[in-house]
Design a protein around this motif. Structure first.
Motif, PDB file in Angstrom:
ATOM      1  N   SER A  86       0.863  -1.181   0.000  1.00 47.31           N
ATOM      2  CA  SER A  86       0.000   0.000   0.000  1.00 47.31           C
ATOM      3  C   SER A  86       0.898   1.229   0.000  1.00 47.31           C
ATOM      4  CB  SER A  86      -0.898   0.008   1.243  1.00 47.31           C
ATOM      5  OG  SER A  86      -0.106   0.204   2.405  1.00 47.31           O
ATOM      6  N   PRO A  87       0.340   2.409  -0.288  1.00 44.68           N
ATOM      7  CA  PRO A  87       1.161   3.621  -0.222  1.00 44.68           C
ATOM      8  C   PRO A  87       1.814   3.811   1.153  1.00 44.68           C
ATOM      9  CG  PRO A  87      -0.883   4.083  -1.375  1.00 44.68           C
ATOM     10  CD  PRO A  87      -1.001   2.687  -0.839  1.00 44.68           C
ATOM     11  N   GLU A  88       1.092   3.492   2.211  1.00 39.37           N
ATOM     12  CA  GLU A  88       1.643   3.638   3.552  1.00 39.37           C
ATOM     13  C   GLU A  88       2.881   2.769   3.747  1.00 39.37           C
ATOM     14  OE1 GLU A  88       2.376   4.378   7.569  1.00 39.37           O
ATOM     15  OE2 GLU A  88       1.309   5.530   6.025  1.00 39.37           O
ATOM     16  N   GLY A  89       2.961   1.679   3.004  1.00 36.28           N
ATOM     17  CA  GLY A  89       4.088   0.778   3.143  1.00 36.28           C
ATOM     18  C   GLY A  89       5.424   1.425   2.825  1.00 36.28           C
ATOM     19  N   PHE A  90       5.422   2.426   1.927  1.00 36.65           N
ATOM     20  CA  PHE A  90       6.678   3.109   1.616  1.00 36.65           C
ATOM     21  C   PHE A  90       7.239   3.825   2.843  1.00 36.65           C
ATOM     22  CE2 PHE A  90       5.275   2.390  -2.679  1.00 36.65           C
ATOM     23  CZ  PHE A  90       6.446   2.227  -3.379  1.00 36.65           C
ATOM     24  N   ARG A  91       6.340   4.422   3.638  1.00 38.78           N
ATOM     25  CA  ARG A  91       6.793   5.095   4.854  1.00 38.78           C
ATOM     26  C   ARG A  91       7.402   4.090   5.821  1.00 38.78           C
ATOM     27  NH1 ARG A  91       5.806   5.860   9.883  1.00 38.78           N
ATOM     28  NH2 ARG A  91       4.112   4.342   9.820  1.00 38.78           N
ATOM     29  N   GLN A  92       6.729   2.941   5.997  1.00 39.26           N
ATOM     30  CA  GLN A  92       7.237   1.912   6.900  1.00 39.26           C
ATOM     31  C   GLN A  92       8.570   1.363   6.394  1.00 39.26           C
ATOM     32  OE1 GLN A  92       4.637  -1.452   7.374  1.00 39.26           O
ATOM     33  NE2 GLN A  92       5.921  -2.413   8.954  1.00 39.26           N
ATOM     34  N   PRO A 146       1.889   3.975 -12.348  1.00 38.93           N
ATOM     35  CA  PRO A 146       0.797   4.808 -12.871  1.00 38.93           C
ATOM     36  C   PRO A 146      -0.084   5.438 -11.787  1.00 38.93           C
ATOM     37  CG  PRO A 146       0.259   2.488 -13.128  1.00 38.93           C
ATOM     38  CD  PRO A 146       1.664   2.538 -12.617  1.00 38.93           C
ATOM     39  N   ASP A 147      -0.025   4.971 -10.544  1.00 37.28           N
ATOM     40  CA  ASP A 147      -0.900   5.462  -9.480  1.00 37.28           C
ATOM     41  C   ASP A 147      -0.278   6.670  -8.796  1.00 37.28           C
ATOM     42  OD1 ASP A 147      -2.410   5.915  -7.186  1.00 37.28           O
ATOM     43  OD2 ASP A 147      -2.767   3.793  -6.809  1.00 37.28           O
ATOM     44  N   PRO A 148      -0.920   7.855  -8.862  1.00 32.49           N
ATOM     45  CA  PRO A 148      -0.352   9.056  -8.229  1.00 32.49           C
ATOM     46  C   PRO A 148      -0.121   8.901  -6.727  1.00 32.49           C
ATOM     47  CG  PRO A 148      -2.160   9.642  -9.697  1.00 32.49           C
ATOM     48  CD  PRO A 148      -2.176   8.152  -9.579  1.00 32.49           C
ATOM     49  N   ARG A 149      -0.955   8.120  -6.048  1.00 35.20           N
ATOM     50  CA  ARG A 149      -0.770   7.935  -4.599  1.00 35.20           C
ATOM     51  C   ARG A 149       0.526   7.169  -4.332  1.00 35.20           C
ATOM     52  NH1 ARG A 149      -5.392   4.464  -2.724  1.00 35.20           N
ATOM     53  NH2 ARG A 149      -4.747   3.409  -4.652  1.00 35.20           N
ATOM     54  N   ILE A 150       0.790   6.154  -5.150  1.00 33.29           N
ATOM     55  CA  ILE A 150       2.037   5.395  -5.011  1.00 33.29           C
ATOM     56  C   ILE A 150       3.225   6.284  -5.369  1.00 33.29           C
ATOM     57  CG2 ILE A 150       3.317   3.397  -5.829  1.00 33.29           C
ATOM     58  CD1 ILE A 150       0.982   2.574  -4.167  1.00 33.29           C
ATOM     59  N   GLN A 151       3.074   7.075  -6.412  1.00 30.89           N
ATOM     60  CA  GLN A 151       4.154   7.988  -6.811  1.00 30.89           C
ATOM     61  C   GLN A 151       4.518   8.926  -5.662  1.00 30.89           C
ATOM     62  OE1 GLN A 151       2.901  10.106 -10.304  1.00 30.89           O
ATOM     63  NE2 GLN A 151       2.650   8.259 -11.544  1.00 30.89           N
ATOM     64  N   GLU A 152       3.499   9.493  -5.028  1.00 29.77           N
ATOM     65  CA  GLU A 152       3.750  10.448  -3.941  1.00 29.77           C
ATOM     66  C   GLU A 152       4.384   9.755  -2.742  1.00 29.77           C
ATOM     67  OE1 GLU A 152       4.061  13.735  -1.607  1.00 29.77           O
ATOM     68  OE2 GLU A 152       3.713  13.593  -3.767  1.00 29.77           O
TER      69      GLU A 152
END
Length: 790
Positions: A86-92, A146-152
């Motif tokens: 998930s996008p949150e996973g990048f922070r973790q 392609p997902d802007p949330r993942i990009q951010e």
């Protein structure tokens, strides 16, 4: 700096639990989803080979193949990374990696024992790996997902770790401890060659961050670096000509495509922009020489603002070099390259000019015969080359050549790469189903690289089809580098709450014949080829010869990453000197259309008939004809650009007149007349303002043609020395002398090793020493005239 290249491995929580239960390290590399390649039979190898073609050529087959695991309850993180579900996973992912980094930093800063100093090279390499595994993967994802949330989310993870990396690069304690370790005889004698190499690289990177300077000078270094970054970005992105358009009478544009003329027409005149494709078309086709001259001069004259940006950039680079203790920026940039010095690069380039000169004169003589009188001028070259190409295309059997792409479906080309790697290195590309969430787009194919013993040694994600907002530029990305994983790391990961995988879930395997777990290289290949039809009816993705060579080129980088599996990630795969990095990829282009290699894979997409010998000969004749028409002059253009780059970055601190230097180089070395004497009103041309690579490749623009010269030599003397270019002995020799070392061996030693002591160019071992004479020798090898303008 601590940032380096990376790769990745995988296991599951069950495996980690086995580690906690004190099972052997070998157990930790196995997962419930493990594919037992060692059990592969001849039938399986044939099946994988057939599947490889179909997963790229048939969308219905790909849908069925990729859906086999789509309904499973198990999900994967992006590229198998356990955090990236998930996008949150990048922070973790970033924070967990950051905590591991901080523990290593504390350990290194506290070292005071001989044992602690002896482990320091490996500790610092792991610190680099932890930084890279976040920075490299996040950088790739933010540009390709392609997902802007993942990009951010990926951008935030990238920024966090990049900021921390910059802090570490100015942490004097790390630098001092590493220098102490490297300077202690009991440590240096204990270290392996790889450990010593990594320590030297990191010490040099610390030095490049001005860590040894007093505070006032260090601040000036930082300010200059920031200024150079901003100026460089402006220079690349704000390039502008002095005149945006050239107005010509309509009848002056005779020869130019009437459709283009109508688009540019204003009343009885046409207005041709001086940037873009239109001026190139006009220079190739307008019959009026005076019109070509006016347009040519305008397209090569930059605005005063742009020239000021360049000269300020060059001036600040010169100051930065002198602040760092170097006489020029060229000496600073080349100190860790094969060339070492600007003088050595000049030896190479001037030698190359000489080896290329007779070919240039031959091409220009034929063009001059077409023009007759007066003498051929720079604005004539593209026009008469186009005329020769037109004459040639009318005389050749163009209908037969136009059918060549029918034999190069994407699937057959991938099949050919796998078969080539099998014959050269004993490797195979095996299509593998992906878990939900593993790829960033449903069209991404995963290939596992497997050796002859059935050992899984790498993962390649192939993102080869076009889609909206995707970059059209082909590229190779190393998402994680190869390296050995220590037992301490496994224990540390198992002790985390919850337990983690020592490689974040990405691909791992046991070292053959040992009880050591290793991180496998994980690679992404990105191209922009048309998609095959959704229905499965009609032709699949068909590639022209240029696209085939492009794919082979990028796979050349990949095979360097795959086979360059060193114990430490800082020297793994493509982490080598800039002027050595393109050698494997350029060499691979030679294999793409070699007759013996074409016989391995070139098959008609519909009938499966092989490419005929007659068509292969026609392709060879076509390449040769094009090379003989313009190849040498294009080579000269590349050499001249490299000479200009060296001249700009060999100047000491002070005012720089980039236009004077540019014309001085061209007047001395260009076979065509320098256009400065023809400029109206004594306004000299200033093409250097459009030379954007001056920023990204400052003082190293020679690298690509340097590697081309070496690649041509290895191709002729190693792979073409026998009856076949797919000879296994030649492949093993190249693998063992070049590819397997990554950046852990001098590029000169690699070249000398693969050519062998009996090669006349390597008499008395002169190449292994490197230096100015070795650079001059490479220049004598020349560039050939095939495959120019890549």
């Amino acid at each position: 700096m601590l940032k380096t290249v990376r790769y990745r491995p995988w296991t599951c929580k069950d495996c980690l639990q086995r580690v906690k239960s004190r099972r052997t390290l070998a157990t930790a590399a196995v997962s419930p989803n493990h594919v037992d390649y060692a059990a592969a039979s001849k039938f399986t190898k044939q099946r994988d080979d057939d599947t490889l073609r179909r997963v790229f050529d048939s969308r219905p087959f790909w849908r069925e193949f990729s859906q086999r695991r789509a309904n499973t309850s198990k999900r994967s993180g992006l590229v198998q990374n356990q955090y990236l579900t998930s996008p949150e996973g990048f922070r973790q992912f970033a924070h967990t990696s950051l905590q591991k980094c901080q523990r290593i930093v504390s350990k290194v800063l506290a070292v005071s024992t001989l044992e602690g100093y002896r482990s320091m090279a490996k500790d610092m390499d792991r610190l680099s790996d932890l930084l890279c595994r976040v920075i490299d993967l996040s950088d790739f994802v933010r540009c390709n997902h392609p997902d802007p949330r993942i990009q951010e989310a990926a951008t935030q993870a990238y920024a966090l770790m990049f900021e921390y990396m910059n802090i570490l690069n100015t942490t004097t304690g790390l630098h001092d401890q590493l220098k102490t370790a490297a300077g202690t005889p009991e440590v240096a004698s204990y270290w392996s060659e790889a450990e010593m190499t990594v320590a030297q690289i990191l010490i040099k990177d610390f030095s490049n961050s001005a860590i040894h300077m007093p505070p006032k000078d260090r601040q000036r270094f930082v300010n200059l670096s920031n200024d150079i970054s901003q100026l460089g970005s402006d220079f690349v992105n704000r390039a502008e000509p002095a005149k945006s358009h050239v107005a010509l009478r309509k009848n002056s544009a005779q020869g130019l495509d009437p459709v283009v003329v109508r688009q540019l027409q204003k009343w009885n005149s046409i207005s041709i922009p001086t940037l873009g494709v239109e001026p190139k078309l006009a220079l190739r086709s307008m019959h009026d020489e005076s019109a070509r001259k006016e347009l040519y001069l305008a397209t090569r004259t930059s605005s005063k603002r742009q020239i000021h940006r360049l000269e300020e950039l060059l001036s600040k680079r010169a100051e930065l070099a002198q602040l760092s203790g170097y006489s020029t920026y060229g000496h600073m940039a080349l100190s860790d390259k094969m060339a070492k010095t600007p003088e050595a690069v000049s030896n190479f380039l001037t030698s190359l000019i000489d080896s290329n000169r007779s070919h240039v004169q031959d091409e220009l003589f034929k063009l001059q015969a077409m023009k007759q009188a007066p003498p051929l001028q720079p604005w004539d070259h593209a026009y008469y080359v186009q005329q020769r190409l037109t004459e040639y295309s009318m005389s050749r059997r163009s209908r037969e050549l136009s059918r060549v792409p029918e034999f190069f479906s994407l699937g057959t080309v991938m099949q050919g790469l796998s078969r080539l790697f099998d014959r050269l290195y004993g490797l195979q590309l095996v299509p593998q189903e992906t878990l939900p969430g593993e790829t960033w787009n449903s069209d991404v194919r995963r290939l596992d690289v497997v050796d002859e013993s059935g050992q899984h040694i790498a993962v390649i994600y192939c993102d080869l089809f076009t889609r909206p907002n995707k970059s059209p530029n082909p590229a190779h990305f190393t998402l994680r580098c190869a390296r050995e994983i220590s037992a301490n790391e496994i224990a540390e990961s198992a002790a985390m709450d919850p337990p983690s995988h020592p490689n974040d879930g990405m691909a791992t395997a046991m070292n053959a014949g040992s009880n050591t777990l290793r991180q496998l290289p994980t690679i992404a290949l990105v191209c922009d080829f048309p998609e095959p039809p959704v229905s499965g009816n009609g032709p699949p993705t068909l590639l022209n010869e240029h696209s085939v060579r492009t794919l082979f080129h990028e796979m050349g980088h990949a095979i360097h990453s795959v086979l360059g599996q060193t114990p430490l990630q800082s020297i793994s795969g493509t982490r080598c000197a800039t002027d050595f990095a393109e050698l494997p990829s350029v060499l691979m282009e030679n294999f793409a259309t070699a007759p013996e290699v074409l016989s391995l894979y070139a098959r008609h997409w519909q009938t499966d008939q092989p490419l005929s010998e007659n068509m292969i000969r026609s392709m060879e004749a076509d390449r040769s004809a094009h090379g003989n028409i313009y190849g040498a002059v294009e080579n000269e253009a590349q050499i001249l650009m490299a000479l200009v780059d060296q001249a700009y970055h060999s100047s000491a601190n002070g005012p720089i007149n980039s236009t004077d230097i540019y014309h001085k180089v061209f007047s001395a070395h260009c076979a065509l007349p320098d256009p400065q004497e023809h400029s109206p009103g004594h306004l000299r041309t200033s093409w250097q303002g459009f030379f954007g690579h001056l920023y990204g490749y400052g003082a190293t623009y020679y690298s690509y043609i340097f590697d081309r010269a070496i690649a041509n030599k290895i191709w002729q003397d190693v792979f073409r020395a026998g009856a076949l270019s797919v000879d296994r002995d030649a492949g093993e020799r190249y693998k063992n002398e070049v590819l397997r070392w990554g950046g852990g061996r001098s590029g000169w030693s690699c070249v000398a090793g693969v050519l062998g002591s009996n090669n006349p160019s390597n008499a008395d071992g002169r190449l292994a020493e490197g230096g100015e004479e070795a650079m001059r020798e490479v220049g004598r090898w020349g560039l050939g005239r095939d495959g120019v303008s890549n």
